[in-house]
Motif scaffolding. Structure first.
Motif, PDB file in Angstrom:
ATOM      1  N   THR A   1      46.172  86.016  21.309  1.00 38.16           N
ATOM      2  CA  THR A   1      45.328  84.871  20.975  1.00 38.16           C
ATOM      3  C   THR A   1      46.189  83.810  20.307  1.00 38.16           C
ATOM      4  O   THR A   1      47.387  84.023  20.047  1.00 38.16           O
ATOM      5  CB  THR A   1      44.154  85.302  20.059  1.00 38.16           C
ATOM      6  OG1 THR A   1      43.342  84.161  19.754  1.00 38.16           O
ATOM      7  CG2 THR A   1      44.644  85.897  18.742  1.00 38.16           C
ATOM      8  N   PHE A   2      45.577  82.684  20.049  1.00 36.45           N
ATOM      9  CA  PHE A   2      46.238  81.588  19.337  1.00 36.45           C
ATOM     10  C   PHE A   2      46.414  81.980  17.867  1.00 36.45           C
ATOM     11  O   PHE A   2      45.553  82.668  17.298  1.00 36.45           O
ATOM     12  CB  PHE A   2      45.374  80.333  19.479  1.00 36.45           C
ATOM     13  CG  PHE A   2      45.950  79.102  18.834  1.00 36.45           C
ATOM     14  CD1 PHE A   2      47.254  78.711  19.075  1.00 36.45           C
ATOM     15  CD2 PHE A   2      45.162  78.320  18.005  1.00 36.45           C
ATOM     16  CE1 PHE A   2      47.773  77.567  18.480  1.00 36.45           C
ATOM     17  CE2 PHE A   2      45.668  77.173  17.422  1.00 36.45           C
ATOM     18  CZ  PHE A   2      46.974  76.794  17.650  1.00 36.45           C
TER      19      PHE A   2
ATOM     20  N   SER B   1      37.141  72.185  11.031  1.00 37.53           N
ATOM     21  CA  SER B   1      37.973  72.813  12.074  1.00 37.53           C
ATOM     22  C   SER B   1      37.531  74.251  12.306  1.00 37.53           C
ATOM     23  O   SER B   1      36.851  74.855  11.460  1.00 37.53           O
ATOM     24  CB  SER B   1      39.466  72.804  11.687  1.00 37.53           C
ATOM     25  OG  SER B   1      39.725  73.766  10.684  1.00 37.53           O
ATOM     26  N   GLY B   2      37.953  74.786  13.441  1.00 38.24           N
ATOM     27  CA  GLY B   2      37.713  76.195  13.725  1.00 38.24           C
ATOM     28  C   GLY B   2      38.481  77.075  12.755  1.00 38.24           C
ATOM     29  O   GLY B   2      38.012  78.148  12.359  1.00 38.24           O
ATOM     30  N   THR B   3      39.669  76.622  12.361  1.00 42.86           N
ATOM     31  CA  THR B   3      40.482  77.377  11.415  1.00 42.86           C
ATOM     32  C   THR B   3      39.759  77.513  10.075  1.00 42.86           C
ATOM     33  O   THR B   3      39.718  78.602   9.485  1.00 42.86           O
ATOM     34  CB  THR B   3      41.856  76.684  11.218  1.00 42.86           C
ATOM     35  OG1 THR B   3      42.426  76.430  12.508  1.00 42.86           O
ATOM     36  CG2 THR B   3      42.800  77.527  10.406  1.00 42.86           C
TER      37      THR B   3
ATOM     38  N   LYS C   1      39.567  71.684  23.283  1.00 41.24           N
ATOM     39  CA  LYS C   1      38.563  72.688  23.605  1.00 41.24           C
ATOM     40  C   LYS C   1      37.575  72.170  24.663  1.00 41.24           C
ATOM     41  O   LYS C   1      37.649  71.023  25.061  1.00 41.24           O
ATOM     42  CB  LYS C   1      37.853  73.138  22.328  1.00 41.24           C
ATOM     43  CG  LYS C   1      38.782  73.845  21.329  1.00 41.24           C
ATOM     44  CD  LYS C   1      39.502  75.021  21.943  1.00 41.24           C
ATOM     45  CE  LYS C   1      40.200  75.974  21.009  1.00 41.24           C
ATOM     46  NZ  LYS C   1      41.138  75.508  20.030  1.00 41.24           N
TER      47      LYS C   1
ATOM     48  N   SER D   1      35.305  76.111  17.784  1.00 37.94           N
ATOM     49  CA  SER D   1      36.215  74.997  17.512  1.00 37.94           C
ATOM     50  C   SER D   1      35.827  73.814  18.387  1.00 37.94           C
ATOM     51  O   SER D   1      35.460  73.999  19.558  1.00 37.94           O
ATOM     52  CB  SER D   1      37.661  75.392  17.814  1.00 37.94           C
ATOM     53  OG  SER D   1      38.480  74.225  17.866  1.00 37.94           O
ATOM     54  N   PHE D   2      35.917  72.619  17.810  1.00 37.93           N
ATOM     55  CA  PHE D   2      35.687  71.389  18.572  1.00 37.93           C
ATOM     56  C   PHE D   2      36.930  70.516  18.504  1.00 37.93           C
ATOM     57  O   PHE D   2      36.858  69.295  18.430  1.00 37.93           O
ATOM     58  CB  PHE D   2      34.435  70.672  18.045  1.00 37.93           C
ATOM     59  CG  PHE D   2      33.202  71.516  18.166  1.00 37.93           C
ATOM     60  CD1 PHE D   2      32.533  71.618  19.379  1.00 37.93           C
ATOM     61  CD2 PHE D   2      32.746  72.275  17.099  1.00 37.93           C
ATOM     62  CE1 PHE D   2      31.420  72.437  19.515  1.00 37.93           C
ATOM     63  CE2 PHE D   2      31.628  73.089  17.221  1.00 37.93           C
ATOM     64  CZ  PHE D   2      30.961  73.172  18.432  1.00 37.93           C
ATOM     65  N   ASN D   3      38.093  71.173  18.520  1.00 38.80           N
ATOM     66  CA  ASN D   3      39.368  70.472  18.573  1.00 38.80           C
ATOM     67  C   ASN D   3      39.475  69.723  19.916  1.00 38.80           C
ATOM     68  O   ASN D   3      38.754  70.041  20.861  1.00 38.80           O
ATOM     69  CB  ASN D   3      40.493  71.507  18.426  1.00 38.80           C
ATOM     70  CG  ASN D   3      41.840  70.849  18.189  1.00 38.80           C
ATOM     71  OD1 ASN D   3      41.917  69.766  17.635  1.00 38.80           O
ATOM     72  ND2 ASN D   3      42.894  71.504  18.620  1.00 38.80           N
TER      73      ASN D   3
ATOM     74  N   GLY E   1      37.132  69.525  14.783  1.00 39.09           N
ATOM     75  CA  GLY E   1      35.925  70.061  14.155  1.00 39.09           C
ATOM     76  C   GLY E   1      35.734  71.523  14.483  1.00 39.09           C
ATOM     77  O   GLY E   1      36.474  72.096  15.286  1.00 39.09           O
TER      78      GLY E   1
ATOM     79  N   ALA F   1      36.213  80.263  19.473  1.00 39.36           N
ATOM     80  CA  ALA F   1      36.784  78.903  19.535  1.00 39.36           C
ATOM     81  C   ALA F   1      36.936  78.425  20.974  1.00 39.36           C
ATOM     82  O   ALA F   1      36.744  77.252  21.279  1.00 39.36           O
ATOM     83  CB  ALA F   1      38.136  78.878  18.832  1.00 39.36           C
ATOM     84  N   GLU F   2      37.295  79.366  21.861  1.00 38.15           N
ATOM     85  CA  GLU F   2      37.565  78.995  23.256  1.00 38.15           C
ATOM     86  C   GLU F   2      36.375  79.301  24.156  1.00 38.15           C
ATOM     87  O   GLU F   2      36.423  79.048  25.354  1.00 38.15           O
ATOM     88  CB  GLU F   2      38.801  79.781  23.742  1.00 38.15           C
ATOM     89  CG  GLU F   2      40.024  79.491  22.889  1.00 38.15           C
ATOM     90  CD  GLU F   2      41.194  80.435  23.144  1.00 38.15           C
ATOM     91  OE1 GLU F   2      41.081  81.327  24.015  1.00 38.15           O
ATOM     92  OE2 GLU F   2      42.222  80.267  22.456  1.00 38.15           O
TER      93      GLU F   2
ATOM     94  N   ASP G   1      35.677  85.132  16.975  1.00 43.46           N
ATOM     95  CA  ASP G   1      36.380  83.861  17.161  1.00 43.46           C
ATOM     96  C   ASP G   1      36.074  83.364  18.577  1.00 43.46           C
ATOM     97  O   ASP G   1      36.764  83.702  19.534  1.00 43.46           O
ATOM     98  CB  ASP G   1      37.884  84.060  16.945  1.00 43.46           C
ATOM     99  CG  ASP G   1      38.684  82.786  17.180  1.00 43.46           C
ATOM    100  OD1 ASP G   1      38.095  81.771  17.600  1.00 43.46           O
ATOM    101  OD2 ASP G   1      39.914  82.821  16.953  1.00 43.46           O
TER     102      ASP G   1
ATOM    103  N   ALA H   1      45.923  80.574  15.181  1.00 48.75           N
ATOM    104  CA  ALA H   1      44.868  80.174  14.233  1.00 48.75           C
ATOM    105  C   ALA H   1      43.808  81.258  14.064  1.00 48.75           C
ATOM    106  O   ALA H   1      43.062  81.226  13.085  1.00 48.75           O
ATOM    107  CB  ALA H   1      44.210  78.877  14.676  1.00 48.75           C
ATOM    108  N   SER H   2      43.732  82.228  14.990  1.00 47.64           N
ATOM    109  CA  SER H   2      42.828  83.370  14.775  1.00 47.64           C
ATOM    110  C   SER H   2      43.250  84.150  13.533  1.00 47.64           C
ATOM    111  O   SER H   2      42.419  84.690  12.822  1.00 47.64           O
ATOM    112  CB  SER H   2      42.863  84.342  15.966  1.00 47.64           C
ATOM    113  OG  SER H   2      42.358  83.765  17.135  1.00 47.64           O
TER     114      SER H   2
ATOM    115  N   ILE I   1      37.055  80.133  10.360  1.00 49.94           N
ATOM    116  CA  ILE I   1      37.540  81.518  10.251  1.00 49.94           C
ATOM    117  C   ILE I   1      37.865  81.845   8.792  1.00 49.94           C
ATOM    118  O   ILE I   1      37.515  82.916   8.287  1.00 49.94           O
ATOM    119  CB  ILE I   1      38.779  81.750  11.156  1.00 49.94           C
ATOM    120  CG1 ILE I   1      38.397  81.563  12.627  1.00 49.94           C
ATOM    121  CG2 ILE I   1      39.364  83.140  10.930  1.00 49.94           C
ATOM    122  CD1 ILE I   1      39.577  81.576  13.581  1.00 49.94           C
TER     123      ILE I   1
HETATM  124  C1  LIG Z   1      41.631  76.446  18.796  1.00 54.88           C
HETATM  125  C2  LIG Z   1      41.508  77.797  18.271  1.00 54.88           C
HETATM  126  C3  LIG Z   1      41.295  78.044  16.910  1.00 54.88           C
HETATM  127  C4  LIG Z   1      41.370  76.995  15.854  1.00 54.88           C
HETATM  128  O1  LIG Z   1      40.482  75.951  15.988  1.00 54.88           O
HETATM  129  P1  LIG Z   1      40.838  74.524  15.341  1.00 54.88           P
HETATM  130  O2  LIG Z   1      39.553  73.767  15.463  1.00 54.88           O
HETATM  131  O3  LIG Z   1      41.941  73.928  16.150  1.00 54.88           O
HETATM  132  O4  LIG Z   1      41.222  74.747  13.925  1.00 54.88           O
HETATM  133  C5  LIG Z   1      41.107  79.352  16.495  1.00 54.88           C
HETATM  134  N1  LIG Z   1      41.125  80.370  17.370  1.00 54.88           N
HETATM  135  C6  LIG Z   1      41.343  80.178  18.675  1.00 54.88           C
HETATM  136  C7  LIG Z   1      41.326  81.362  19.587  1.00 54.88           C
HETATM  137  C8  LIG Z   1      41.564  78.896  19.172  1.00 54.88           C
HETATM  138  O5  LIG Z   1      41.811  78.717  20.481  1.00 54.88           O
END
Ligand SMILES: *Cc1c(COP(=O)(O)O)cnc(C)c1O
Length: 371
Positions: free
Chosen positions: A85-86, A59-61, A192, A187-189, A199, A165-166, A163, A88-89, A64
């Motif tokens: 931001t989200f 995951s992106g999380t 995204k 991030s490959f959630n 992922g 992710a986006e 980050d 998860a950052s 990080i």
């Molecule tokens: C989606 C997202 C994440 C986390 O990614 P995951 O793959 O969902 O864990 C982190 N930071 C930002 C800015 C995101 O949009």
């Protein structure tokens, strides 16, 4: 009248290749987080980023979290972070028992404001607390002012974690976002711009650090026949099956960016006719992937974002408010914050519109009936 098929905010958009590659992965019996598709996925990332040190993660999380460990962030350290931001950052800062220090965004890009960042660093230095790292997000895919941010963080010797992710597919001066700092993440959630279903990836310029990352991400196993561990490990690697989906998605990254940009342009052309509507501005030399098309309404626009959210929902169209700033979230209560509260205005008055596929073609006529 109810639209027949629900229009989602940011749905996954797979190709037939996804099924083909997943079937191939299953037939080959490479099921674990190792195998040919993991290699192919990492190679695709390597050639896209032009950085050898890439690591496919679950995951992106996790990416990080791993980046924070590589930056030696530990208990009671302070880590600077975008507020707009989200969550998860910033959550991985808490996993390391460190303390987030939130920084406001600027009014043009909606990304971390370099001036506010430097004010915050000076304040923390005066308080005898040197920040250990900065995590900055490229909000909704729009590139941040990396040259200014890197200059400031180099000056004060603060590690930068990008980050992105986006922001896969976004560039600044033709350089991909996620490759400006020494440490970057994707991030490959499922929501995204391209997905593995779930992922992420770490992009690491220092090859020794990249090897360390791989070791931590695979339970910190020492190279012995028995299971020997000298430090804390994690289970962060990406499975070969999900990597197969990722390989199929990388083949259409450019197309997915183009579709999202076209959606944004259609919405922007519509909102340009209405006074008091704002959107993210690209810096000179920046190209946003427009992961989400985001708009905010000023007092003179007579549009309320909650009206729009409700009316779109009634027509089976998913939209969302903009990020609720992290410094206003209960999960981060008590964390220091620097800025002019602009992101709170964005949250109160903004909306993200459906951004996948060709959704704007269907949504713009609905907007023009409503507004
Ligand atoms: C989606 C997202 C994440 C986390 O990614 P995951 O793959 O969902 O864990 C982190 N930071 C930002 C800015 C995101 O949009």
């Amino acid at each position: 009248m109810m639209a027949q098929n629900r229009i989602y905010l940011s749905p996954p958009h797979l190709t037939n290749k996804a099924q083909e590659y997943v079937a191939e992965a299953i037939q080959s019996n490479w099921i674990a987080p190792v195998g040919p598709f993991v290699d192919r996925f990492e190679n695709a990332l390597r050639s896209y980023t032009n950085v050898p040190g890439v690591l496919a993660l679950n995951s992106g999380t996790s990416a990080i979290h791993l980046a924070l460990m590589l930056a030696n962030v530990s208990a009671d350290d302070e880590v600077l972070c975008s507020t707009f931001t989200f969550a998860a950052s910033a959550f991985p800062i808490l996993y390391q028992k460190a303390k987030p220090v939130f920084i406001e965004c600027e009014e043009n890009t909606w990304n971390i404001c370099p001036n506010t960042l430097e004010d915050a660093i000076r304040n923390r230095l005066n308080a005898g607390k040197k920040p250990k790292a900065l995590i900055l997000a490229h909000c909704y895919g729009n590139p941040s002012d990396m040259p200014s941010i890197l200059e400031i963080c180099t000056k004060y010797e603060i590690e930068v974690i990008e980050d992105a992710a986006e922001a896969l597919g976004s560039t600044l001066n033709s350089r991909p976002m996620g490759t400006w700092a020494n440490l970057g993440i994707y991030s490959f959630n499922g929501n995204k711009i391209i997905t593995c279903s779930s992922g992420g990836a770490l992009i690491c310029k220092d090859s020794i650090l990249a090897q360390k990352a791989k070791k931590i991400a695979s339970q910190s196993k020492e190279p012995t026949v028995h299971f020997e561990h000298h430090s804390e490990g994690h289970n962060f690697l990406l499975s070969n099956i999900l990597s197969a989906i990722g390989v199929s998605q990388f083949e259409v990254l450019n197309n997915r960016v183009e579709m999202r940009v076209q959606n944004f342009i259609k919405y922007k052309n519509f909102f340009e006719q209405i006074a008091g509507v704002r959107w993210q501005i690209e810096l000179p030399g920046a190209k946003s992937n427009r992961w989400l098309s985001a708009f905010a309404f000023g007092a003179n626009s007579n549009i309320s974002s909650s009206y729009l959210l409700n009316e779109l929902a009634a027509q089976n169209i998913e939209s969302r408010p903009l990020w609720k700033p992290l410094h206003t979230q209960q999960a981060f209560s008590g964390c220091p914050y620097f800025g002019n509260h602009f992101s709170e205005v964005l949250f109160e008055n903004g909306i993200c519109l459906p951004s996948g596929g060709s959704s704007a073609t269907d949504v713009v006529p609905v907007l023009s009936n409503l507004l």
